[in-house]
Write a protein that holds these residues in place. Structure first.
Motif, PDB file in Angstrom:
ATOM      1  N   CYS A  24       1.676  -5.639  13.282  1.00  0.00           N
ATOM      2  CA  CYS A  24       1.454  -4.569  12.313  1.00  0.00           C
ATOM      3  C   CYS A  24       1.286  -3.263  13.089  1.00  0.00           C
ATOM      4  O   CYS A  24       0.234  -2.980  13.632  1.00  0.00           O
ATOM      5  CB  CYS A  24       0.217  -4.854  11.459  1.00  0.00           C
ATOM      6  N   LYS A  25       2.320  -2.472  13.118  1.00  0.00           N
ATOM      7  CA  LYS A  25       2.332  -1.239  13.911  1.00  0.00           C
ATOM      8  C   LYS A  25       1.389  -0.170  13.373  1.00  0.00           C
ATOM      9  O   LYS A  25       1.026   0.748  14.092  1.00  0.00           O
ATOM     10  CB  LYS A  25       3.753  -0.669  13.986  1.00  0.00           C
ATOM     11  N   CYS A  26       0.993  -0.286  12.114  1.00  0.00           N
ATOM     12  CA  CYS A  26       0.153   0.738  11.498  1.00  0.00           C
ATOM     13  C   CYS A  26      -1.238   0.219  11.133  1.00  0.00           C
ATOM     14  O   CYS A  26      -1.929   0.788  10.286  1.00  0.00           O
ATOM     15  CB  CYS A  26       0.849   1.308  10.275  1.00  0.00           C
ATOM     16  N   HIS A  31      -4.473   5.020  11.821  1.00  0.00           N
ATOM     17  CA  HIS A  31      -3.666   4.880  10.609  1.00  0.00           C
ATOM     18  C   HIS A  31      -4.522   4.691   9.355  1.00  0.00           C
ATOM     19  O   HIS A  31      -4.013   4.769   8.238  1.00  0.00           O
ATOM     20  CB  HIS A  31      -2.692   3.704  10.742  1.00  0.00           C
ATOM     21  N   LYS A  58      -1.034   2.708  -0.350  1.00  0.00           N
ATOM     22  CA  LYS A  58      -0.387   2.447   0.938  1.00  0.00           C
ATOM     23  C   LYS A  58       0.885   1.642   0.716  1.00  0.00           C
ATOM     24  O   LYS A  58       0.897   0.699  -0.061  1.00  0.00           O
ATOM     25  CB  LYS A  58      -1.322   1.687   1.876  1.00  0.00           C
ATOM     26  N   GLN A  60       4.869   0.432   2.865  1.00  0.00           N
ATOM     27  CA  GLN A  60       5.557   0.193   4.136  1.00  0.00           C
ATOM     28  C   GLN A  60       4.625  -0.414   5.196  1.00  0.00           C
ATOM     29  O   GLN A  60       4.446   0.131   6.285  1.00  0.00           O
ATOM     30  CB  GLN A  60       6.194   1.493   4.653  1.00  0.00           C
ATOM     31  N   ASN A  61       4.020  -1.542   4.833  1.00  0.00           N
ATOM     32  CA  ASN A  61       3.106  -2.263   5.737  1.00  0.00           C
ATOM     33  C   ASN A  61       1.960  -1.388   6.220  1.00  0.00           C
ATOM     34  O   ASN A  61       1.530  -1.473   7.360  1.00  0.00           O
ATOM     35  CB  ASN A  61       3.857  -2.848   6.930  1.00  0.00           C
ATOM     36  N   CYS A  63       1.993   1.860   6.662  1.00  0.00           N
ATOM     37  CA  CYS A  63       2.420   3.010   7.467  1.00  0.00           C
ATOM     38  C   CYS A  63       2.510   4.305   6.677  1.00  0.00           C
ATOM     39  O   CYS A  63       2.519   5.388   7.259  1.00  0.00           O
ATOM     40  CB  CYS A  63       3.773   2.725   8.127  1.00  0.00           C
ATOM     41  N   PHE A  83       1.596  10.227   6.702  1.00  0.00           N
ATOM     42  CA  PHE A  83       1.671   9.213   7.753  1.00  0.00           C
ATOM     43  C   PHE A  83       1.098   9.754   9.053  1.00  0.00           C
ATOM     44  O   PHE A  83       1.085  10.968   9.286  1.00  0.00           O
ATOM     45  CB  PHE A  83       3.120   8.758   7.969  1.00  0.00           C
ATOM     46  N   ASN A  86       2.757   8.735  15.548  1.00  0.00           N
ATOM     47  CA  ASN A  86       2.347   8.271  16.875  1.00  0.00           C
ATOM     48  C   ASN A  86       2.860   9.170  17.996  1.00  0.00           C
ATOM     49  O   ASN A  86       2.212   9.295  19.029  1.00  0.00           O
ATOM     50  CB  ASN A  86       2.848   6.837  17.122  1.00  0.00           C
TER      51      ASN A  86
END
Length: 168
Positions: A24-26, A31, A58, A60-61, A63, A83, A86
């Motif tokens: 999970c990038k976010c 975030h 929220k 997009q996972n 993000c 958003f 990064n």
């Protein structure tokens, strides 16, 4: 034996949670800084009159924080996508309304406030102008949104001062 079983269960769940977070990038603290704005809200002006309603969720996972505004002013609405970038290490908002107007804000959270602003521009009078929007996470669960236009770095005009109260 019970301790070993509990320890194994803890290790397995901890490993699964770590694996999920790494995909999970976010799913980071940065975030989540604007999460205080998530919800369905009734919004009033500073004088207590109804300004409109807003739904923030929220997507997009995790993000994107998407806003869907419906004004009390007939036939006016807008959407923003918010958003954490990064690359630039700051929050951004892209606002577009049904009148064709747009705003691109950038900034960061300071204390209990998310403070975003546009780049400086020169207006028709040759003065430097930028917009600053501040969302304050109040201790009583409300959120204040203050939109100001700053001219020549000192003349501040309030464009919008709204209080968000959660709908039940």
């Amino acid at each position: 034996m019970r301790i070993v079983v509990h320890l194994l269960v803890f290790i397995v769940f901890n490993t699964l949670a770590t694996a999920q977070n790494s995909t999970c990038k976010c799913c980071t603290e940065k975030h989540s800084e604007f999460d205080f704005w998530i919800g369905t809200w009734e919004v009033t002006n500073a004088d207590g009159t109804k300004a409109g309603q807003n739904t923030i969720k929220k997507l997009q996972n995790g993000c994107v924080l998407q806003e869907n505004w419906i004004s009390s002013t007939p036939a006016y609405s807008g959407t923003s996508n918010n958003f954490y970038n990064n690359k630039t290490k700051q929050w951004e908002q892209i606002w577009i309304d049904n009148q064709g107007q747009s705003l691109h804000l950038k900034g960061n959270k300071v204390g209990n406030q998310m403070i975003l602003q546009t780049d400086e521009e020169t207006n028709s009078e040759g003065k430097t102008v930028y917009h600053r929007v501040t969302w304050t996470d109040n201790s009583n669960g409300t959120v204040r949104q203050l939109w100001e236009t700053v001219t020549d770095g000192e003349d501040v005009t309030v464009v919008f001062d709204g209080l968000y109260k959660r709908k039940n």
